[in-house]
Scaffold this motif. Structure first.
Motif, PDB file in Angstrom:
ATOM      1  N   LEU A 234      -7.393   2.495  -5.826  1.00 59.70           N
ATOM      2  CA  LEU A 234      -7.554   1.505  -4.716  1.00 59.70           C
ATOM      3  C   LEU A 234      -9.114   1.549  -4.550  1.00 59.70           C
ATOM      4  O   LEU A 234      -9.631   0.173  -4.200  1.00 59.70           O
ATOM      5  CB  LEU A 234      -6.704   1.969  -3.871  1.00 59.70           C
ATOM      6  CG  LEU A 234      -6.918   0.966  -2.392  1.00 59.70           C
ATOM      7  CD1 LEU A 234      -6.170  -0.257  -2.788  1.00 59.70           C
ATOM      8  CD2 LEU A 234      -6.070   1.596  -1.259  1.00 59.70           C
ATOM      9  N   LYS A 235      -9.959   2.410  -4.359  1.00 58.32           N
ATOM     10  CA  LYS A 235     -11.249   2.326  -4.072  1.00 58.32           C
ATOM     11  C   LYS A 235     -12.059   1.539  -5.082  1.00 58.32           C
ATOM     12  O   LYS A 235     -12.795   0.466  -4.877  1.00 58.32           O
ATOM     13  CB  LYS A 235     -11.988   3.634  -4.210  1.00 58.32           C
ATOM     14  CG  LYS A 235     -13.432   3.633  -3.960  1.00 58.32           C
ATOM     15  CD  LYS A 235     -14.123   5.076  -4.116  1.00 58.32           C
ATOM     16  CE  LYS A 235     -15.668   5.053  -4.009  1.00 58.32           C
ATOM     17  NZ  LYS A 235     -16.199   6.356  -3.737  1.00 58.32           N
ATOM     18  N   GLN A 236     -11.556   1.435  -6.492  1.00 59.61           N
ATOM     19  CA  GLN A 236     -12.279   0.677  -7.625  1.00 59.61           C
ATOM     20  C   GLN A 236     -11.799  -0.613  -7.390  1.00 59.61           C
ATOM     21  O   GLN A 236     -12.848  -1.555  -7.484  1.00 59.61           O
ATOM     22  CB  GLN A 236     -11.956   1.352  -9.038  1.00 59.61           C
ATOM     23  CG  GLN A 236     -12.590   2.795  -9.247  1.00 59.61           C
ATOM     24  CD  GLN A 236     -14.101   2.766  -9.064  1.00 59.61           C
ATOM     25  OE1 GLN A 236     -14.776   1.993  -9.506  1.00 59.61           O
ATOM     26  NE2 GLN A 236     -14.372   3.807  -8.346  1.00 59.61           N
ATOM     27  N   MET A 237     -10.820  -1.059  -6.925  1.00 64.68           N
ATOM     28  CA  MET A 237     -10.228  -2.220  -6.802  1.00 64.68           C
ATOM     29  C   MET A 237     -11.084  -3.022  -5.534  1.00 64.68           C
ATOM     30  O   MET A 237     -11.129  -3.978  -5.821  1.00 64.68           O
ATOM     31  CB  MET A 237      -8.639  -2.402  -6.505  1.00 64.68           C
ATOM     32  CG  MET A 237      -7.924  -1.930  -7.826  1.00 64.68           C
ATOM     33  SD  MET A 237      -6.171  -1.328  -7.357  1.00 64.68           S
ATOM     34  CE  MET A 237      -5.555  -3.327  -7.572  1.00 64.68           C
ATOM     35  N   LEU A 238     -11.027  -2.264  -4.699  1.00 64.21           N
ATOM     36  CA  LEU A 238     -11.730  -2.589  -3.302  1.00 64.21           C
ATOM     37  C   LEU A 238     -13.355  -2.930  -3.820  1.00 64.21           C
ATOM     38  O   LEU A 238     -13.808  -4.168  -3.384  1.00 64.21           O
ATOM     39  CB  LEU A 238     -11.624  -1.602  -2.390  1.00 64.21           C
ATOM     40  CG  LEU A 238     -10.672  -1.730  -1.353  1.00 64.21           C
ATOM     41  CD1 LEU A 238     -10.489  -0.268  -0.623  1.00 64.21           C
ATOM     42  CD2 LEU A 238     -10.372  -3.013  -0.562  1.00 64.21           C
ATOM     43  N   LEU A 239     -13.973  -2.219  -4.626  1.00 60.00           N
ATOM     44  CA  LEU A 239     -15.490  -2.279  -4.764  1.00 60.00           C
ATOM     45  C   LEU A 239     -15.561  -3.586  -5.912  1.00 60.00           C
ATOM     46  O   LEU A 239     -16.461  -4.410  -5.788  1.00 60.00           O
ATOM     47  CB  LEU A 239     -15.973  -1.144  -5.580  1.00 60.00           C
ATOM     48  CG  LEU A 239     -16.368   0.077  -4.801  1.00 60.00           C
ATOM     49  CD1 LEU A 239     -16.439   1.547  -5.641  1.00 60.00           C
ATOM     50  CD2 LEU A 239     -17.148  -0.092  -3.709  1.00 60.00           C
TER      51      LEU A 239
ATOM     52  N   VAL B  60       0.707  -1.208  -0.088  1.00 57.90           N
ATOM     53  CA  VAL B  60       0.007  -0.039  -0.172  1.00 57.90           C
ATOM     54  C   VAL B  60       0.948   1.257  -0.100  1.00 57.90           C
ATOM     55  O   VAL B  60       0.531   2.496  -0.691  1.00 57.90           O
ATOM     56  CB  VAL B  60      -0.931  -0.020   1.288  1.00 57.90           C
ATOM     57  CG1 VAL B  60      -1.805   1.289   1.432  1.00 57.90           C
ATOM     58  CG2 VAL B  60      -1.917  -1.266   1.031  1.00 57.90           C
ATOM     59  N   ASN B  61       1.955   1.301   0.679  1.00 51.83           N
ATOM     60  CA  ASN B  61       2.706   2.789   0.987  1.00 51.83           C
ATOM     61  C   ASN B  61       3.967   2.639  -0.054  1.00 51.83           C
ATOM     62  O   ASN B  61       4.634   3.615  -0.114  1.00 51.83           O
ATOM     63  CB  ASN B  61       3.103   2.644   2.207  1.00 51.83           C
ATOM     64  CG  ASN B  61       2.139   2.907   3.233  1.00 51.83           C
ATOM     65  OD1 ASN B  61       1.125   3.726   3.027  1.00 51.83           O
ATOM     66  ND2 ASN B  61       2.146   2.400   4.367  1.00 51.83           N
ATOM     67  N   GLU B  62       3.865   1.642  -0.971  1.00 48.85           N
ATOM     68  CA  GLU B  62       4.912   1.498  -1.964  1.00 48.85           C
ATOM     69  C   GLU B  62       4.331   1.718  -3.494  1.00 48.85           C
ATOM     70  O   GLU B  62       5.082   1.500  -4.430  1.00 48.85           O
ATOM     71  CB  GLU B  62       5.560   0.324  -1.848  1.00 48.85           C
ATOM     72  CG  GLU B  62       6.448   0.484  -0.535  1.00 48.85           C
ATOM     73  CD  GLU B  62       6.838  -1.006  -0.097  1.00 48.85           C
ATOM     74  OE1 GLU B  62       7.217  -1.752  -0.908  1.00 48.85           O
ATOM     75  OE2 GLU B  62       7.071  -1.394   1.112  1.00 48.85           O
ATOM     76  N   THR B  63       3.183   1.706  -3.668  1.00 43.68           N
ATOM     77  CA  THR B  63       2.475   1.784  -5.198  1.00 43.68           C
ATOM     78  C   THR B  63       2.172   2.808  -5.514  1.00 43.68           C
ATOM     79  O   THR B  63       2.247   4.053  -4.633  1.00 43.68           O
ATOM     80  CB  THR B  63       1.474   0.782  -4.981  1.00 43.68           C
ATOM     81  OG1 THR B  63       0.655   0.339  -6.148  1.00 43.68           O
ATOM     82  CG2 THR B  63       0.206   1.289  -4.125  1.00 43.68           C
ATOM     83  N   GLU B  64       2.113   3.116  -6.879  1.00 45.55           N
ATOM     84  CA  GLU B  64       1.609   4.204  -7.753  1.00 45.55           C
ATOM     85  C   GLU B  64       0.347   4.242  -7.785  1.00 45.55           C
ATOM     86  O   GLU B  64      -0.376   5.338  -8.332  1.00 45.55           O
ATOM     87  CB  GLU B  64       2.397   4.155  -8.992  1.00 45.55           C
ATOM     88  CG  GLU B  64       4.007   4.418  -8.827  1.00 45.55           C
ATOM     89  CD  GLU B  64       4.679   4.192 -10.155  1.00 45.55           C
ATOM     90  OE1 GLU B  64       3.872   3.584 -11.002  1.00 45.55           O
ATOM     91  OE2 GLU B  64       5.771   4.411 -10.138  1.00 45.55           O
ATOM     92  N   VAL B  65      -0.607   3.230  -7.430  1.00 49.44           N
ATOM     93  CA  VAL B  65      -2.060   2.975  -7.436  1.00 49.44           C
ATOM     94  C   VAL B  65      -2.648   4.250  -6.524  1.00 49.44           C
ATOM     95  O   VAL B  65      -2.016   4.573  -5.395  1.00 49.44           O
ATOM     96  CB  VAL B  65      -2.438   2.068  -6.791  1.00 49.44           C
ATOM     97  CG1 VAL B  65      -4.021   1.867  -6.535  1.00 49.44           C
ATOM     98  CG2 VAL B  65      -2.052   0.689  -8.003  1.00 49.44           C
ATOM     99  N   THR B  66      -3.565   4.959  -7.271  1.00 47.06           N
ATOM    100  CA  THR B  66      -4.108   6.135  -6.527  1.00 47.06           C
ATOM    101  C   THR B  66      -5.069   5.691  -5.551  1.00 47.06           C
ATOM    102  O   THR B  66      -5.645   4.716  -5.678  1.00 47.06           O
ATOM    103  CB  THR B  66      -4.709   7.186  -7.393  1.00 47.06           C
ATOM    104  OG1 THR B  66      -5.857   6.416  -8.174  1.00 47.06           O
ATOM    105  CG2 THR B  66      -3.696   7.580  -8.606  1.00 47.06           C
ATOM    106  N   GLN B  67      -5.618   6.721  -4.765  1.00 44.70           N
ATOM    107  CA  GLN B  67      -6.595   6.244  -3.829  1.00 44.70           C
ATOM    108  C   GLN B  67      -7.919   5.804  -4.479  1.00 44.70           C
ATOM    109  O   GLN B  67      -8.543   4.923  -4.231  1.00 44.70           O
ATOM    110  CB  GLN B  67      -6.868   7.139  -2.640  1.00 44.70           C
ATOM    111  CG  GLN B  67      -7.664   6.813  -1.428  1.00 44.70           C
ATOM    112  CD  GLN B  67      -7.624   7.866  -0.389  1.00 44.70           C
ATOM    113  OE1 GLN B  67      -6.532   8.503  -0.060  1.00 44.70           O
ATOM    114  NE2 GLN B  67      -8.394   7.581   0.844  1.00 44.70           N
TER     115      GLN B  67
END
Length: 112
Positions: free
Chosen positions: A99-104, A89-96
């Motif tokens: 990340l929200k879309q991935m969680l959904l 989580v703290n090393e990725t370039e994925v935006t919040q």
């Protein structure tokens, strides 16, 4: 994005409306499983390993394959690598927002 384990758990719970459980306890490390209320299926696993905050999610195989090209995303730790991936989580370039879309998506795929 820099998050603590507690902040990440709160974020995942807010986005997915799941609940927190601790079914896996290995060598003093707690792995937080976020589950659906209606079927108790796990939609996310949060753990700290080697000072890294990790989040495992279920996605479609083609999504897993695509995201594995991003920095801070690796094959799932201890899960089916075709359907799950792990994000540092703290090393990725994925935006919040990503990340929200991935969680959904993980929530949707584990809803059945």
């Amino acid at each position: 994005m820099k998050l603590t384990k507690k902040e990440l758990i709160a974020l995942v719970l807010m986005i997915t409306n799941g609940y927190e459980d601790y079914p896996f306890k290995r060598k003093g490390r707690e792995h937080a499983a976020i589950r659906h209320h209606h079927n108790q299926k796990i939609l996310a696993i949060i753990l700290e390993q080697d000072s890294r905050l990790l989040l495992s999610l279920k996605l479609k195989p083609e999504q897993v394959e695509e995201y594995l090209n991003d920095r801070g995303i690796m094959p799932a730790i201890g899960l089916n690598k075709k359907h799950w991936l792990t994000i540092a989580v703290n090393e990725t370039e994925v935006t919040q927002e990503e990340l929200k879309q991935m969680l959904l998506e993980s929530s949707r795929l584990t809803r059945k």
